[in-house]
Design a protein around this motif. Structure first.
Motif, PDB file in Angstrom:
ATOM      1  N   ARG A  86       0.829  -1.212   0.000  1.00 28.38           N
ATOM      2  CA  ARG A  86       0.000   0.000   0.000  1.00 28.38           C
ATOM      3  C   ARG A  86       0.862   1.261   0.000  1.00 28.38           C
ATOM      4  NH1 ARG A  86      -5.501  -1.240   3.395  1.00 28.38           N
ATOM      5  NH2 ARG A  86      -5.674  -3.452   2.854  1.00 28.38           N
ATOM      6  N   VAL A  87       1.943   1.249   0.789  1.00 26.61           N
ATOM      7  CA  VAL A  87       2.845   2.405   0.788  1.00 26.61           C
ATOM      8  C   VAL A  87       3.458   2.599  -0.590  1.00 26.61           C
ATOM      9  CG1 VAL A  87       4.994   3.339   1.713  1.00 26.61           C
ATOM     10  CG2 VAL A  87       3.352   2.264   3.257  1.00 26.61           C
ATOM     11  N   MET A  88       3.934   1.494  -1.188  1.00 26.24           N
ATOM     12  CA  MET A  88       4.568   1.590  -2.504  1.00 26.24           C
ATOM     13  C   MET A  88       3.557   2.013  -3.567  1.00 26.24           C
ATOM     14  SD  MET A  88       7.518   1.024  -1.488  1.00 26.24           S
ATOM     15  CE  MET A  88       8.323   0.278  -0.070  1.00 26.24           C
ATOM     16  N   ALA A  89       2.320   1.565  -3.441  1.00 26.01           N
ATOM     17  CA  ALA A  89       1.285   1.959  -4.403  1.00 26.01           C
ATOM     18  C   ALA A  89       1.022   3.454  -4.338  1.00 26.01           C
ATOM     19  CB  ALA A  89       0.001   1.182  -4.137  1.00 26.01           C
ATOM     20  N   VAL A  90       1.060   4.031  -3.144  1.00 25.46           N
ATOM     21  CA  VAL A  90       0.877   5.477  -3.006  1.00 25.46           C
ATOM     22  C   VAL A  90       2.011   6.210  -3.719  1.00 25.46           C
ATOM     23  CG1 VAL A  90       0.866   7.398  -1.372  1.00 25.46           C
ATOM     24  CG2 VAL A  90      -0.436   5.331  -0.862  1.00 25.46           C
ATOM     25  N   LEU A  91       3.256   5.750  -3.489  1.00 27.62           N
ATOM     26  CA  LEU A  91       4.403   6.388  -4.143  1.00 27.62           C
ATOM     27  C   LEU A  91       4.288   6.297  -5.659  1.00 27.62           C
ATOM     28  CD1 LEU A  91       7.351   5.146  -1.875  1.00 27.62           C
ATOM     29  CD2 LEU A  91       6.303   7.414  -1.914  1.00 27.62           C
ATOM     30  N   GLN A  92       3.902   5.127  -6.157  1.00 23.42           N
ATOM     31  CA  GLN A  92       3.797   4.946  -7.604  1.00 23.42           C
ATOM     32  C   GLN A  92       2.635   5.724  -8.198  1.00 23.42           C
ATOM     33  OE1 GLN A  92       3.675   0.663  -7.438  1.00 23.42           O
ATOM     34  NE2 GLN A  92       5.823   0.459  -8.024  1.00 23.42           N
ATOM     35  N   GLN A  93       1.649   6.024  -7.386  1.00 18.70           N
ATOM     36  CA  GLN A  93       0.533   6.833  -7.856  1.00 18.70           C
ATOM     37  C   GLN A  93       0.926   8.304  -7.953  1.00 18.70           C
ATOM     38  OE1 GLN A  93      -3.078   6.193  -5.648  1.00 18.70           O
ATOM     39  NE2 GLN A  93      -4.098   7.967  -6.503  1.00 18.70           N
ATOM     40  N   LEU A  94       1.831   8.731  -7.068  1.00 17.47           N
ATOM     41  CA  LEU A  94       2.216  10.134  -7.012  1.00 17.47           C
ATOM     42  C   LEU A  94       3.434  10.461  -7.870  1.00 17.47           C
ATOM     43  CD1 LEU A  94       1.758  10.775  -3.178  1.00 17.47           C
ATOM     44  CD2 LEU A  94       0.178  11.363  -5.025  1.00 17.47           C
ATOM     45  N   PHE A 107      13.322   4.261  -3.385  1.00 14.17           N
ATOM     46  CA  PHE A 107      13.923   5.463  -3.946  1.00 14.17           C
ATOM     47  C   PHE A 107      12.948   6.078  -4.945  1.00 14.17           C
ATOM     48  CE2 PHE A 107      17.857   3.223  -2.742  1.00 14.17           C
ATOM     49  CZ  PHE A 107      18.556   4.257  -2.124  1.00 14.17           C
ATOM     50  N   VAL A 108      12.945   7.407  -4.998  1.00 14.30           N
ATOM     51  CA  VAL A 108      12.167   8.141  -5.990  1.00 14.30           C
ATOM     52  C   VAL A 108      13.117   9.088  -6.703  1.00 14.30           C
ATOM     53  CG1 VAL A 108      10.323   9.812  -6.365  1.00 14.30           C
ATOM     54  CG2 VAL A 108       9.996   7.979  -4.719  1.00 14.30           C
ATOM     55  N   SER A 109      13.051   9.108  -8.026  1.00 15.11           N
ATOM     56  CA  SER A 109      13.874  10.012  -8.825  1.00 15.11           C
ATOM     57  C   SER A 109      13.041  11.224  -9.205  1.00 15.11           C
ATOM     58  CB  SER A 109      14.383   9.295 -10.081  1.00 15.11           C
ATOM     59  OG  SER A 109      15.142  10.182 -10.880  1.00 15.11           O
ATOM     60  N   LEU A 125       4.426  14.797   1.027  1.00 14.11           N
ATOM     61  CA  LEU A 125       4.424  13.372   0.703  1.00 14.11           C
ATOM     62  C   LEU A 125       4.309  12.536   1.970  1.00 14.11           C
ATOM     63  CD1 LEU A 125       4.757  11.087  -1.345  1.00 14.11           C
ATOM     64  CD2 LEU A 125       7.246  11.374  -1.156  1.00 14.11           C
ATOM     65  N   ARG A 126       5.017  12.921   2.988  1.00 16.92           N
ATOM     66  CA  ARG A 126       4.978  12.204   4.267  1.00 16.92           C
ATOM     67  C   ARG A 126       3.568  12.212   4.852  1.00 16.92           C
ATOM     68  NH1 ARG A 126       6.355  13.195   9.894  1.00 16.92           N
ATOM     69  NH2 ARG A 126       7.583  11.440  10.694  1.00 16.92           N
ATOM     70  N   GLU A 127       2.911  13.352   4.794  1.00 17.68           N
ATOM     71  CA  GLU A 127       1.557  13.471   5.333  1.00 17.68           C
ATOM     72  C   GLU A 127       0.570  12.665   4.489  1.00 17.68           C
ATOM     73  OE1 GLU A 127      -1.586  14.574   7.798  1.00 17.68           O
ATOM     74  OE2 GLU A 127       0.596  14.514   8.067  1.00 17.68           O
ATOM     75  N   THR A 128       0.785  12.640   3.173  1.00 18.89           N
ATOM     76  CA  THR A 128      -0.109  11.860   2.302  1.00 18.89           C
ATOM     77  C   THR A 128      -0.042  10.380   2.648  1.00 18.89           C
ATOM     78  OG1 THR A 128       0.146  13.457   0.500  1.00 18.89           O
ATOM     79  CG2 THR A 128      -0.631  11.251  -0.084  1.00 18.89           C
ATOM     80  N   ILE A 129       1.168   9.855   2.834  1.00 21.26           N
ATOM     81  CA  ILE A 129       1.319   8.437   3.196  1.00 21.26           C
ATOM     82  C   ILE A 129       0.687   8.178   4.559  1.00 21.26           C
ATOM     83  CG2 ILE A 129       3.000   6.631   3.725  1.00 21.26           C
ATOM     84  CD1 ILE A 129       4.865   7.941   1.667  1.00 21.26           C
ATOM     85  N   ARG A 130       0.864   9.096   5.479  1.00 18.60           N
ATOM     86  CA  ARG A 130       0.267   8.910   6.817  1.00 18.60           C
ATOM     87  C   ARG A 130      -1.250   8.874   6.733  1.00 18.60           C
ATOM     88  NH1 ARG A 130      -2.318  11.137  10.700  1.00 18.60           N
ATOM     89  NH2 ARG A 130      -2.609  13.054   9.491  1.00 18.60           N
ATOM     90  N   GLN A 131      -1.841   9.757   5.917  1.00 20.64           N
ATOM     91  CA  GLN A 131      -3.299   9.815   5.815  1.00 20.64           C
ATOM     92  C   GLN A 131      -3.864   8.616   5.056  1.00 20.64           C
ATOM     93  OE1 GLN A 131      -4.339  13.598   4.075  1.00 20.64           O
ATOM     94  NE2 GLN A 131      -4.276  14.670   6.040  1.00 20.64           N
ATOM     95  N   TRP A 132      -3.205   8.225   3.969  1.00 20.36           N
ATOM     96  CA  TRP A 132      -3.761   7.186   3.108  1.00 20.36           C
ATOM     97  C   TRP A 132      -3.476   5.770   3.618  1.00 20.36           C
ATOM     98  CZ3 TRP A 132      -2.828   8.863  -2.704  1.00 20.36           C
ATOM     99  CH2 TRP A 132      -3.442  10.110  -2.898  1.00 20.36           C
ATOM    100  N   VAL A 133      -2.338   5.581   4.297  1.00 22.39           N
ATOM    101  CA  VAL A 133      -1.962   4.243   4.770  1.00 22.39           C
ATOM    102  C   VAL A 133      -1.872   4.177   6.282  1.00 22.39           C
ATOM    103  CG1 VAL A 133      -0.322   2.337   4.512  1.00 22.39           C
ATOM    104  CG2 VAL A 133      -0.658   3.933   2.626  1.00 22.39           C
ATOM    105  N   GLY A 134      -1.396   5.253   6.904  1.00 23.01           N
ATOM    106  CA  GLY A 134      -1.274   5.255   8.360  1.00 23.01           C
ATOM    107  C   GLY A 134       0.113   4.929   8.866  1.00 23.01           C
ATOM    108  N   ILE A 135       1.092   4.801   7.962  1.00 28.40           N
ATOM    109  CA  ILE A 135       2.452   4.436   8.351  1.00 28.40           C
ATOM    110  C   ILE A 135       3.339   5.684   8.334  1.00 28.40           C
ATOM    111  CG2 ILE A 135       4.492   3.077   7.724  1.00 28.40           C
ATOM    112  CD1 ILE A 135       2.199   1.391   8.759  1.00 28.40           C
ATOM    113  N   PRO A 136       4.063   5.980   9.421  1.00 28.01           N
ATOM    114  CA  PRO A 136       4.981   7.124   9.432  1.00 28.01           C
ATOM    115  C   PRO A 136       6.248   6.811   8.642  1.00 28.01           C
ATOM    116  CG  PRO A 136       5.125   5.953  11.519  1.00 28.01           C
ATOM    117  CD  PRO A 136       4.022   5.292  10.740  1.00 28.01           C
TER     118      PRO A 136
END
Length: 425
Positions: A86-94, A107-109, A125-136
């Motif tokens: 789920r965390v990786m899916a958020v990164l790949q979506q953004l 890693f993100v380029s 980005l940190r806040e988005t992951i926290r809101q969408w997944v809940g992981i700091p």
């Protein structure tokens, strides 16, 4: 436009996964144990503050953990794997360029310039992951992957930075690198770190200024590339696609010792099934199967035995029944009565894409195994692992590894879904 790398790292990932569904544990000491509840493999910051070491055997510190009210969990890899996806899916979506490095790192380029903008982006980005997944998470930015790793380390240490740190055009870069032990630099490790320290290279800054010829001689080209990365020259390629697997291993320590051959094969058959499922998900076939067994080497009072056997697979296959048949032959050769076995496992080797599988001149696979395995995987994916399985893998599995403190599979099992109750006032 300058190339920038960001390293996103989930904070104390296994602990954060457990806390996500037990918010009352926030700010309380928590540890997670390895397979079979053996050693401590994850610690909350509060647990670290108590002096609990990584890798500490659980039985040695059980009384200490109870005294200090430390919450202890068995590993729940189904939960951790799902939340990682789920965390990786958020990164790949953004972001379009994401390299998944491990279960809790990516890693993100970014084609971005300007450190101030990066910090603001990192906080968002940190806040988005926290809101969408809940992981700091902590986020480090740098002109190379190695510097992004160091920046991430500093993001965890710098409480005022809210989990984000950038080394891009940092005015005190050399001073900060001087505070990083050379053994903590990504790609150096403990053994090379000790060697470098003995030679007077004690920090990342010292490594950055090292002589190229000396580094190439003593650390090979890999060490020289690390030094160049510290100088801001990007040498490590960005890999959006994971490297092809060279092998797949499935192995566990038993919850109790196993002596009977039939019970030992139950374990081997279970591991074969798991490894074959992983292989088919990756659309691979194996050309070699290895089976190994071992006793408990820490029990000096018991007789010791450890051995392995390999068999070629002609033609290469991903068929569970075929692999089970070959594994049984291997175990027949390996098994010795009179020993208390503590661990067994299988390794699938010589992997290649199923699309490149070469047919066998004298027959072999009739062509029915592929559709059969596809149907099996479809059923198990829909209704849960081991809904349909080989009888050889057993049903009770009383030898399975201990998981006495395992949390529910909150996100992957219907029966474990959290229940929310609301009442009208």
């Amino acid at each position: 436009m300058a190339q920038v790398f960001a390293l996103i790292d989930c904070n104390n990932f296994y602990v954060s996964c457990e806390r996500l569904f037990a918010p009352q544990l926030k700010a309380r000491p928590v540890v997670v144990l390895s397979n079979n509840d053996g050693c401590i493999i994850a610690r909350s910051e509060e647990a670290k503050a108590l002096g609990i070491a990584m890798g500490e055997p659980y039985f040695k510190v059980a009384a200490f953990l109870e005294k200090h009210a430390v919450h202890v969990f068995s590993s729940n890899y189904a939960l951790y794997g799902d939340l990682s996806q789920r965390v990786m899916a958020v990164l790949q979506q953004l972001e379009p360029f994401v390299e998944i490095y491990s279960i809790d790192e990516a890693f993100v380029s970014l084609p971005v310039a300007g450190g101030g903008d990066l910090v603001a982006y990192g906080l968002k980005l940190r806040e988005t992951i926290r809101q969408w997944v809940g992981i700091p998470v902590s986020i480090g930015f740098g002109p190379t992957k190695t510097l992004a790793k160091i920046a991430n380390r500093m993001a965890k240490q710098d409480k005022a930075g809210n989990g984000v740190f950038s080394l891009l055009d940092h005015p005190r870069l050399d001073a900060l690198l001087a505070e990083v032990p050379v053994g903590a630099v990504w790609g150096i490790g403990r053994r090379h770190g000790a060697k470098l320290t003995a030679c007077g290279i004690r920090s990342a800054f010292d490594l950055k200024g090292g002589d190229d010829d000396w580094l190439r001689k003593h650390l090979t080209i890999t060490g020289l590339r690390t030094a160049m990365e510290l100088r801001g020259l990007s040498c490590l390629p960005f890999e959006q696609l994971p490297p092809a697997k060279k092998s797949i291993t499935s192995s566990r320590s038993f919850g109790r010792t196993v002596q009977g051959k039939a019970e030992l094969f139950e374990a081997v058959a279970t591991y074969v099934t798991m490894a074959a499922e992983k292989m088919r998900r990756a659309k691979l076939v194996a050309g070699c199967l290895q089976v190994f067994v071992t006793t408990n080497r820490f029990n000096k009072d018991a007789p010791q035995y450890s051995n392995s056997e390999s068999v070629r697979l002609e033609p290469p296959t991903a068929s569970t029944p075929e692999l089970l048949s070959r594994a049984r032959v291997c175990l027949d050769h390996l098994y010795r009565p009179g020993y208390a076995y503590q661990k067994a496992g299988v390794v699938l080797l010589d992997l290649l894409p199923e699309a490149r599988q070469q047919g066998h001149l004298f027959g072999g696979d009739s062509g029915k195994a592929g559709p059969l395995m596809a149907a099996l995987d479809k059923i198990n994916n829909r209704w849960g692992r081991e809904t349909v399985q080989s009888a050889a893998a057993g049903f009770t599995k009383s030898w399975k590894n201990r998981q006495e403190r395992k949390s529910p599979a909150y996100t992957t099992c219907w029966h474990d879904l959290p229940v929310v109750r609301a009442s009208r006032r």
